[in-house]
Design a protein around this motif. Sequence first.
Motif, mmCIF file in Angstrom:
data_model
loop_
_atom_site.group_PDB
_atom_site.id
_atom_site.type_symbol
_atom_site.label_atom_id
_atom_site.label_comp_id
_atom_site.label_asym_id
_atom_site.label_seq_id
_atom_site.Cartn_x
_atom_site.Cartn_y
_atom_site.Cartn_z
ATOM 1 N N GLY A 114 0.826 -1.214 0.000
ATOM 2 C CA GLY A 114 0.000 0.000 0.000
ATOM 3 C C GLY A 114 0.853 1.254 0.000
ATOM 4 O O GLY A 114 0.594 2.191 -0.753
ATOM 5 N N ALA A 115 1.891 1.213 0.836
ATOM 6 C CA ALA A 115 2.772 2.380 0.910
ATOM 7 C C ALA A 115 3.469 2.618 -0.427
ATOM 8 O O ALA A 115 3.591 3.749 -0.904
ATOM 9 N N PHE A 116 3.902 1.507 -1.060
ATOM 10 C CA PHE A 116 4.587 1.622 -2.345
ATOM 11 C C PHE A 116 3.646 2.201 -3.405
ATOM 12 O O PHE A 116 4.000 3.133 -4.136
ATOM 13 N N LEU A 117 2.413 1.629 -3.460
ATOM 14 C CA LEU A 117 1.453 2.106 -4.459
ATOM 15 C C LEU A 117 1.057 3.561 -4.192
ATOM 16 O O LEU A 117 0.925 4.353 -5.115
ATOM 17 N N GLY A 118 0.888 3.880 -2.920
ATOM 18 C CA GLY A 118 0.540 5.259 -2.550
ATOM 19 C C GLY A 118 1.626 6.229 -2.958
ATOM 20 O O GLY A 118 1.368 7.279 -3.525
ATOM 21 N N GLY A 119 2.879 5.809 -2.696
ATOM 22 C CA GLY A 119 4.020 6.640 -3.075
ATOM 23 C C GLY A 119 4.090 6.821 -4.571
ATOM 24 O O GLY A 119 4.329 7.914 -5.080
ATOM 25 N N ALA A 120 3.856 5.716 -5.301
ATOM 26 C CA ALA A 120 3.888 5.784 -6.765
ATOM 27 C C ALA A 120 2.798 6.716 -7.275
ATOM 28 O O ALA A 120 3.024 7.523 -8.182
ATOM 29 N N ALA A 121 1.605 6.606 -6.651
ATOM 30 C CA ALA A 121 0.494 7.462 -7.082
ATOM 31 C C ALA A 121 0.813 8.931 -6.790
ATOM 32 O O ALA A 121 0.559 9.807 -7.617
ATOM 33 N N ALA A 122 1.397 9.168 -5.619
ATOM 34 C CA ALA A 122 1.745 10.543 -5.260
ATOM 35 C C ALA A 122 2.781 11.091 -6.233
ATOM 36 O O ALA A 122 2.702 12.225 -6.678
ATOM 37 N N HIS A 123 3.754 10.234 -6.595
ATOM 38 C CA HIS A 123 4.785 10.666 -7.523
ATOM 39 C C HIS A 123 4.158 10.959 -8.886
ATOM 40 O O HIS A 123 4.495 11.940 -9.539
ATOM 41 N N GLU A 124 3.220 10.088 -9.294
ATOM 42 C CA GLU A 124 2.537 10.283 -10.574
ATOM 43 C C GLU A 124 1.792 11.616 -10.575
ATOM 44 O O GLU A 124 1.805 12.349 -11.559
ATOM 45 N N GLY A 125 1.154 11.934 -9.424
ATOM 46 C CA GLY A 125 0.423 13.189 -9.309
ATOM 47 C C GLY A 125 1.341 14.392 -9.450
ATOM 48 O O GLY A 125 0.911 15.475 -9.797
ATOM 49 N N HIS A 126 2.632 14.180 -9.135
ATOM 50 C CA HIS A 126 3.618 15.257 -9.212
ATOM 51 C C HIS A 126 4.050 15.515 -10.657
ATOM 52 O O HIS A 126 4.594 16.556 -10.973
ATOM 53 N N GLN A 127 3.826 14.520 -11.537
ATOM 54 C CA GLN A 127 4.260 14.656 -12.927
ATOM 55 C C GLN A 127 3.386 15.660 -13.669
ATOM 56 O O GLN A 127 2.242 15.880 -13.318
ATOM 57 N N MET A 128 3.969 16.224 -14.733
ATOM 58 C CA MET A 128 3.216 17.164 -15.556
ATOM 59 C C MET A 128 2.298 16.390 -16.495
ATOM 60 O O MET A 128 2.724 15.461 -17.170
ATOM 61 N N LYS A 129 1.036 16.775 -16.511
ATOM 62 C CA LYS A 129 0.083 16.098 -17.382
ATOM 63 C C LYS A 129 -0.231 16.992 -18.575
ATOM 64 O O LYS A 129 0.190 18.142 -18.637
ATOM 65 N N CYS A 130 -1.012 16.426 -19.495
ATOM 66 C CA CYS A 130 -1.386 17.207 -20.673
ATOM 67 C C CYS A 130 -2.760 17.824 -20.423
ATOM 68 O O CYS A 130 -3.775 17.321 -20.903
ATOM 69 N N ASP A 131 -2.788 18.864 -19.630
ATOM 70 C CA ASP A 131 -4.059 19.553 -19.370
ATOM 71 C C ASP A 131 -3.797 21.071 -19.338
ATOM 72 O O ASP A 131 -2.666 21.514 -19.537
ATOM 73 N N GLU A 132 -4.858 21.835 -19.075
ATOM 74 C CA GLU A 132 -4.740 23.290 -19.164
ATOM 75 C C GLU A 132 -3.725 23.844 -18.154
ATOM 76 O O GLU A 132 -2.937 24.731 -18.480
ATOM 77 N N THR A 133 -3.740 23.301 -16.922
ATOM 78 C CA THR A 133 -2.811 23.788 -15.891
ATOM 79 C C THR A 133 -1.364 23.571 -16.318
ATOM 80 O O THR A 133 -0.521 24.478 -16.193
ATOM 81 N N ALA A 134 -1.093 22.372 -16.851
ATOM 82 C CA ALA A 134 0.273 22.067 -17.288
ATOM 83 C C ALA A 134 0.677 22.945 -18.468
ATOM 84 O O ALA A 134 1.820 23.406 -18.551
ATOM 85 N N MET A 135 -0.275 23.167 -19.364
ATOM 86 C CA MET A 135 0.007 24.027 -20.534
ATOM 87 C C MET A 135 0.337 25.451 -20.076
ATOM 88 O O MET A 135 1.287 26.069 -20.569
ATOM 89 N N ASN A 136 -0.447 25.965 -19.129
ATOM 90 C CA ASN A 136 -0.196 27.318 -18.610
ATOM 91 C C ASN A 136 1.171 27.392 -17.937
ATOM 92 O O ASN A 136 1.896 28.378 -18.099
ATOM 93 N N ALA A 137 1.503 26.353 -17.170
ATOM 94 C CA ALA A 137 2.804 26.329 -16.490
ATOM 95 C C ALA A 137 3.931 26.337 -17.518
ATOM 96 O O ALA A 137 4.947 27.017 -17.338
ATOM 97 N N MET A 138 3.717 25.586 -18.587
ATOM 98 C CA MET A 138 4.734 25.524 -19.648
ATOM 99 C C MET A 138 4.899 26.898 -20.315
ATOM 100 O O MET A 138 6.013 27.332 -20.601
ATOM 101 N N HIS A 139 3.764 27.568 -20.568
ATOM 102 C CA HIS A 139 3.812 28.918 -21.145
ATOM 103 C C HIS A 139 4.606 29.852 -20.230
ATOM 104 O O HIS A 139 5.420 30.659 -20.699
ATOM 105 N N ALA A 140 4.361 29.754 -18.923
ATOM 106 C CA ALA A 140 5.065 30.609 -17.955
ATOM 107 C C ALA A 140 6.565 30.313 -17.985
ATOM 108 O O ALA A 140 7.381 31.235 -17.931
ATOM 109 N N ASP A 141 6.921 29.034 -18.084
ATOM 110 C CA ASP A 141 8.340 28.656 -18.166
ATOM 111 C C ASP A 141 8.983 29.247 -19.413
ATOM 112 O O ASP A 141 10.092 29.789 -19.358
ATOM 113 N N ILE A 142 8.275 29.147 -20.529
ATOM 114 C CA ILE A 142 8.830 29.633 -21.803
ATOM 115 C C ILE A 142 8.960 31.158 -21.785
ATOM 116 O O ILE A 142 9.952 31.703 -22.255
#
Lengths: 90, 207
Positions: free
Chosen positions: A18-46
């Motif tokens: 459970g701890a491993f899966l939870g950690g993996a899920a939390a790490h996955e949540g930390h990744q950049m996804k292909c959605d509006e928030t991630a796109m905006n963040a990318m624009h800000a970086d650029i």
Amino acid sequence: MRKWIFSKLVVGSLVLTGAFLGGAAAHEGHQMKCDETAMNAMHADIQAMDDGEAKTTATGEMKMAEEMMAKKDMKACATHMHNATEAIEK
Amino acid sequence: MHSAIEFKGGESMPDSGASRSATRWLIGTVAAVALLAAVVATALVYMGSFDVAADKPHSEPVFWLMNTVRDRSVAIRAAGIAVPGDFADAKRIASGAAQYDEMCSLCHLAPGMKRTETSRGLYPRAPELRRKSDLTPAQQFWVVKHGLKMTGMPAWGVTHDDKLLWDIVAFLRKLPELSSSEYQAIVRSSPKTHEEMMEDMNMDNRP
């Protein structure tokens, strides 16, 4: 006694899994996804980048990611987002 | 008498009247436009039209305007600052490195350091200072000392004296040349920790 040890082992394994899966899920949540928030963040970086090859690459990848997102091809979008991130962090 | 007045002013009166009328019209138009602009601006403010969310970047024209306002403001205010001549002093650079590592690296990062949650969430993004900066030493000092409104950049001059702030600037001049291991080594070589420097500091010298 054996039953007790066995049950402890089972419970321990479940907790660890459970701890491993939870950690993996939390790490996955930390990744950049292909959605509006991630796109905006990318624009800000650029926006913050100095003009140059890396910025041109990141901008191009970002545009392609937006095109793929419009076509609902999220896998291709994520790939271009990843490429843009690499150019930003270079 | 009456006709003489009419005669004397006969040629100029019509022009003067038209001129006054045009001036009145111009003032009235400017006042009306200014009033309308004020009403529209007030309405936009109270309607919450401007999105202040840090995860929504400015449009390019607004971003350009904000950058230009910031750059010009810093350039003008830093113009009269006298720069110390001992930036190459190893102790000064090491002292600045320790402070940078403690106070700045969370947002501005460091050689070999990945982007942090803070650096990724700030808007505008804090510049990565391991890359070359266009600012002069005087401008860097001014920014470090006074901070920047609406950027998340604190005014370190509130809690640090000028000597410590110049140490940071000395280190900033060196930073773009450093590899990850060199950065770590220079931070470790600092004669004092940030806490010790803060304890030794004499804020009475603050201008």
